[in-house]
Design a protein around this motif. Sequence first.
Motif, mmCIF file in Angstrom:
data_model
loop_
_atom_site.group_PDB
_atom_site.id
_atom_site.type_symbol
_atom_site.label_atom_id
_atom_site.label_comp_id
_atom_site.label_asym_id
_atom_site.label_seq_id
_atom_site.Cartn_x
_atom_site.Cartn_y
_atom_site.Cartn_z
ATOM 1 N N ARG A 79 0.821 -1.206 0.000
ATOM 2 C CA ARG A 79 0.000 0.000 0.000
ATOM 3 C C ARG A 79 0.863 1.267 0.000
ATOM 4 N NH1 ARG A 79 -4.201 0.338 4.632
ATOM 5 N NH2 ARG A 79 -4.865 -1.583 3.653
ATOM 6 N N ASN A 80 1.988 1.247 0.717
ATOM 7 C CA ASN A 80 2.851 2.428 0.768
ATOM 8 C C ASN A 80 3.639 2.623 -0.519
ATOM 9 O OD1 ASN A 80 1.995 3.105 3.309
ATOM 10 N ND2 ASN A 80 3.678 2.061 4.339
ATOM 11 N N ASN A 81 3.915 1.554 -1.257
ATOM 12 C CA ASN A 81 4.684 1.677 -2.493
ATOM 13 C C ASN A 81 3.829 2.033 -3.693
ATOM 14 O OD1 ASN A 81 7.108 1.196 -1.279
ATOM 15 N ND2 ASN A 81 7.097 -0.998 -1.692
ATOM 16 N N LEU A 82 2.535 1.840 -3.615
ATOM 17 C CA LEU A 82 1.649 2.206 -4.717
ATOM 18 C C LEU A 82 1.212 3.654 -4.564
ATOM 19 C CD1 LEU A 82 -0.701 -0.887 -5.005
ATOM 20 C CD2 LEU A 82 1.157 -0.271 -6.508
ATOM 21 N N LYS A 83 1.174 4.331 -5.693
ATOM 22 C CA LYS A 83 0.660 5.702 -5.661
ATOM 23 C C LYS A 83 -0.840 5.615 -5.904
ATOM 24 C CE LYS A 83 4.833 7.867 -7.358
ATOM 25 N NZ LYS A 83 5.447 8.656 -8.417
ATOM 26 N N MET A 84 -1.586 5.898 -4.874
ATOM 27 C CA MET A 84 -3.034 5.824 -4.988
ATOM 28 C C MET A 84 -3.585 7.240 -5.076
ATOM 29 S SD MET A 84 -3.824 2.701 -2.344
ATOM 30 C CE MET A 84 -5.472 3.226 -2.129
ATOM 31 N N GLU A 85 -4.218 7.523 -6.214
ATOM 32 C CA GLU A 85 -4.851 8.820 -6.394
ATOM 33 C C GLU A 85 -6.317 8.676 -6.019
ATOM 34 O OE1 GLU A 85 -4.191 10.004 -10.383
ATOM 35 O OE2 GLU A 85 -2.022 9.835 -10.210
ATOM 36 N N PRO A 86 -6.824 9.586 -5.211
ATOM 37 C CA PRO A 86 -8.231 9.471 -4.834
ATOM 38 C C PRO A 86 -9.134 9.676 -6.044
ATOM 39 C CG PRO A 86 -7.298 11.532 -4.023
ATOM 40 C CD PRO A 86 -6.167 10.731 -4.608
ATOM 41 N N ALA A 87 -10.125 8.852 -6.150
ATOM 42 C CA ALA A 87 -11.084 8.958 -7.243
ATOM 43 C C ALA A 87 -12.126 10.004 -6.891
ATOM 44 C CB ALA A 87 -11.763 7.618 -7.480
ATOM 45 N N SER A 88 -12.390 10.881 -7.835
ATOM 46 C CA SER A 88 -13.386 11.920 -7.590
ATOM 47 C C SER A 88 -14.728 11.467 -8.139
ATOM 48 C CB SER A 88 -12.954 13.230 -8.251
ATOM 49 O OG SER A 88 -12.843 13.040 -9.649
ATOM 50 N N VAL A 89 -15.776 11.826 -7.409
ATOM 51 C CA VAL A 89 -17.116 11.447 -7.819
ATOM 52 C C VAL A 89 -17.598 12.366 -8.928
ATOM 53 C CG1 VAL A 89 -19.495 11.169 -7.055
ATOM 54 C CG2 VAL A 89 -17.608 10.547 -5.533
ATOM 55 N N GLY A 90 -17.392 13.654 -8.762
ATOM 56 C CA GLY A 90 -17.816 14.624 -9.768
ATOM 57 C C GLY A 90 -16.794 14.730 -10.881
ATOM 58 N N GLY A 91 -17.207 15.247 -12.020
ATOM 59 C CA GLY A 91 -16.296 15.416 -13.150
ATOM 60 C C GLY A 91 -15.380 16.600 -12.919
ATOM 61 N N SER A 92 -14.152 16.478 -13.337
ATOM 62 C CA SER A 92 -13.211 17.579 -13.246
ATOM 63 C C SER A 92 -12.421 17.645 -14.535
ATOM 64 C CB SER A 92 -12.274 17.403 -12.044
ATOM 65 O OG SER A 92 -11.462 16.270 -12.244
#
Length: 172
Positions: A73-86
């Motif tokens: 988990r610490n070695n993976l770059k996890m980008e938070p998923a956004s619900v709304g469009g950006s």
Amino acid sequence: DTIAFLILPVFLIISQYLSMELMTPKEQKAQQPAFLKVLPLMIGWFSLNVPSALCVYWVTNNIITTATSVFIRNNLKMEPASVGGSAATTAPPPPSDIFAPPPIREKPAGFGSQAPAPSEDGVTPITTSSSSSVVDVEIEEDSADSDSDTAVPEAPKKSGGGKKKKKRRKSS
């Protein structure tokens, strides 16, 4: 003696609790059911009634599984998923007015380079016919009285097919 007996279940409860705390995402901790908070205590109670080798296995499994999961988990770059469009998200391709299905691939011809042509009766042969591979076959029907040496003999029948009589006892 009591301390030596209880050290493994206590260590199991601690390792199970730490494992649950480290593995549960922060967003789901508030939604966690209440019985999951009691689960380490239940596992500790169960470990009192099983052989100590199983308790050692549970503790080792908790430590190794938690350590590898935290490391991954610490070695993976996890980008938070956004619900709304950006603007940063990838936009789907613009819709076209004309429907264009993908091109259809041709089916492979198989093992041979040429597909056999259907015959005049509408049946497509599986193999190609050449004069050397054609075999003429005649089907002969066997008659029951012609070849007695090749016929399968029948099982002998039992003689005396009558019923056995039961003896009756005379009542006095």
